[in-house]
Scaffold this active site. Sequence first.
Site: not given
Length: 257
Positions: A13-15, A99, A101, A171, A177, A216, A237-238
Amino acid sequence: MGLAMRRPVVAGNWKMHGSRAANETLLADLVERLNPDWQTDVVVFPPYVYLADAVRTLEGGDVGGGAQDVCAEPMGAFTGQVAAAMLKDIGCRYVITGHSERRRLYHEDEVLVARKFGAAQKVGLIPVLCVGETLEEREAGRTEAVVARQLDAVLAMNGIACLAQAILAYEPVWAIGTGRNASPQQAQAVHEYLRRRIAAQDAKLASRVRVLYGGSVKASNAAELFSMPDVDGGLVGGASLSADEFVQICAAAAARH
Ligand code: PEP
């Protein structure tokens, strides 16, 4: 069911990160370094504006493309939204729904998430349904109640059979994150709970549905997390923004198979 029977998935997930140049480099690195013999589904979720380009770049290869969100409505006067049929039209195969977010920052409630999930499936996209508790909910002993409610809302609207063409992602919000991943045991406990809850309605589906862990995930913790019997890969993600990290995570998932 043994570990080997569910094909692992690693989803990046590049966000809201990237640029044309950075994406080109990242995708080229991924395509070059992912081993086609790894029995793992790999999917990237670029921002909307780059999605069509990414899907074109990936066409015919082993890496799938997905969207980070979708509109619940099929078409019409919904300024700024993107319909599931449009995603399908450009060759996108997956979409993230629910998600944390989006639930938290954009106030998506369970009914809206369930509608988005249904809209995606209606056109043949595979939804990746995210569920997870906040730190406060975990500390109050409410983890299972929260993920059950989030899952049940989708099943109530779309029927248990919807899980045959979907992926789940556990998640924990406190792990996203933050650099603080759930321990493999914490992840396993929730994954097992989700599978048990599904099994109460359909044991066969429960044993088949892939449940990813997200929060993470990095090259340094992926193998440990993926060694758990009910953890079928990761939503990343990151670390999905680094080809090196992401490929190592994919290798860890493939080693699980
Ligand atoms: C995510 O956004 O789904 C996620 C798990 O992020 P990160 O890996 O950065 O914690």
